[in-house]
Design a protein around this motif. Sequence first.
Motif, PDB file in Angstrom:
ATOM      1  N   GLY A 109      40.690  36.588  21.146  1.00 36.31           N
ATOM      2  CA  GLY A 109      41.419  36.683  22.396  1.00 36.31           C
ATOM      3  C   GLY A 109      42.901  36.480  22.207  1.00 36.31           C
ATOM      4  O   GLY A 109      43.443  36.656  21.110  1.00 36.31           O
ATOM      5  N   ILE A 110      43.561  36.069  23.284  1.00 31.92           N
ATOM      6  CA  ILE A 110      44.995  35.859  23.270  1.00 31.92           C
ATOM      7  C   ILE A 110      45.270  34.436  23.761  1.00 31.92           C
ATOM      8  O   ILE A 110      44.584  33.937  24.655  1.00 31.92           O
ATOM      9  CB  ILE A 110      45.722  36.914  24.132  1.00 31.92           C
ATOM     10  N   THR A 111      46.262  33.807  23.151  1.00 30.26           N
ATOM     11  CA  THR A 111      46.656  32.443  23.517  1.00 30.26           C
ATOM     12  C   THR A 111      48.150  32.401  23.761  1.00 30.26           C
ATOM     13  O   THR A 111      48.918  33.029  23.039  1.00 30.26           O
ATOM     14  CB  THR A 111      46.294  31.450  22.393  1.00 30.26           C
ATOM     15  N   ALA A 112      48.549  31.647  24.768  1.00 34.21           N
ATOM     16  CA  ALA A 112      49.964  31.382  25.019  1.00 34.21           C
ATOM     17  C   ALA A 112      50.141  29.873  25.115  1.00 34.21           C
ATOM     18  O   ALA A 112      49.347  29.196  25.774  1.00 34.21           O
ATOM     19  CB  ALA A 112      50.414  32.048  26.310  1.00 34.21           C
ATOM     20  N   THR A 113      51.142  29.345  24.417  1.00 32.43           N
ATOM     21  CA  THR A 113      51.450  27.924  24.506  1.00 32.43           C
ATOM     22  C   THR A 113      52.933  27.758  24.824  1.00 32.43           C
ATOM     23  O   THR A 113      53.756  28.559  24.394  1.00 32.43           O
ATOM     24  CB  THR A 113      51.137  27.167  23.196  1.00 32.43           C
ATOM     25  N   ALA A 114      53.233  26.725  25.568  1.00 31.45           N
ATOM     26  CA  ALA A 114      54.621  26.356  25.857  1.00 31.45           C
ATOM     27  C   ALA A 114      54.775  24.893  25.474  1.00 31.45           C
ATOM     28  O   ALA A 114      53.965  24.051  25.876  1.00 31.45           O
ATOM     29  CB  ALA A 114      54.942  26.557  27.329  1.00 31.45           C
ATOM     30  N   ASP A 115      55.791  24.589  24.668  1.00 31.60           N
ATOM     31  CA  ASP A 115      56.055  23.228  24.208  1.00 31.60           C
ATOM     32  C   ASP A 115      57.484  22.850  24.566  1.00 31.60           C
ATOM     33  O   ASP A 115      58.405  23.648  24.402  1.00 31.60           O
ATOM     34  CB  ASP A 115      55.863  23.115  22.689  1.00 31.60           C
ATOM     35  N   PHE A 116      57.659  21.604  25.031  1.00 34.18           N
ATOM     36  CA  PHE A 116      58.953  21.112  25.484  1.00 34.18           C
ATOM     37  C   PHE A 116      59.292  19.812  24.767  1.00 34.18           C
ATOM     38  O   PHE A 116      58.518  18.849  24.825  1.00 34.18           O
ATOM     39  CB  PHE A 116      58.926  20.875  27.001  1.00 34.18           C
ATOM     40  N   GLY A 117      60.438  19.769  24.102  1.00 31.05           N
ATOM     41  CA  GLY A 117      60.857  18.587  23.364  1.00 31.05           C
ATOM     42  C   GLY A 117      61.234  17.447  24.287  1.00 31.05           C
ATOM     43  O   GLY A 117      61.988  17.628  25.241  1.00 31.05           O
ATOM     44  N   ILE A 118      60.700  16.243  23.997  1.00 32.35           N
ATOM     45  CA  ILE A 118      61.028  15.056  24.788  1.00 32.35           C
ATOM     46  C   ILE A 118      61.644  13.959  23.920  1.00 32.35           C
ATOM     47  O   ILE A 118      61.995  12.901  24.420  1.00 32.35           O
ATOM     48  CB  ILE A 118      59.802  14.508  25.552  1.00 32.35           C
ATOM     49  N   GLY A 119      61.766  14.216  22.646  1.00 38.23           N
ATOM     50  CA  GLY A 119      62.362  13.263  21.717  1.00 38.23           C
ATOM     51  C   GLY A 119      62.671  13.951  20.406  1.00 38.23           C
ATOM     52  O   GLY A 119      62.401  15.143  20.247  1.00 38.23           O
ATOM     53  N   PRO A 120      63.226  13.217  19.454  1.00 38.14           N
ATOM     54  CA  PRO A 120      63.606  13.831  18.181  1.00 38.14           C
ATOM     55  C   PRO A 120      62.437  14.495  17.442  1.00 38.14           C
ATOM     56  O   PRO A 120      62.620  15.477  16.742  1.00 38.14           O
ATOM     57  CB  PRO A 120      64.165  12.679  17.358  1.00 38.14           C
TER      58      PRO A 120
END
Length: 164
Positions: free
Chosen positions: A41-52
Amino acid sequence: MKKLLLIAGLLAANFAGAQAFTGKGDAKLNIGANIQDHATGITATADFGIGPNLSYGFSATYLLGTDDILGEKAEFGDRADIKARINANIGNVIGISEKFDVYPGLDLGLRNFGGHVGARYFFTDGFGLYTEAGFPIAKYDSDVVGFDHYNNQFVWQIGASFNF
């Protein structure tokens, strides 16, 4: 010849500035193929930095190709999965290139509590490639049979990564 050297210099400068993870405020979007036993299938991920070295995010998977089980086809609920995730972005900790990030993490989804290990390599400031392996640590149902096995097993992903 001067134009060729200029183009080569501009490309080198463009590649030199690429960074895989910059810390707080960083945002990544991965879109790729999801490959697992008896389904793709297909996967989408979103990641957001909250620290170093820490990021949180979300992932969504939809299985496009599934095997029929006992003559029945998988329905939407069998094919879809959504997860919340947290990553330890350790590329700079282990001293590899700024263009390369390695990130182990944990995720909590509709089917299990799991882990993942991934890597991203950025060719430019906005574009790179990623790969990720995911696995369940604790399944919500101890007797996983049939379509419950989808998105509830070892999965491998490969695709494109973008800064946004």
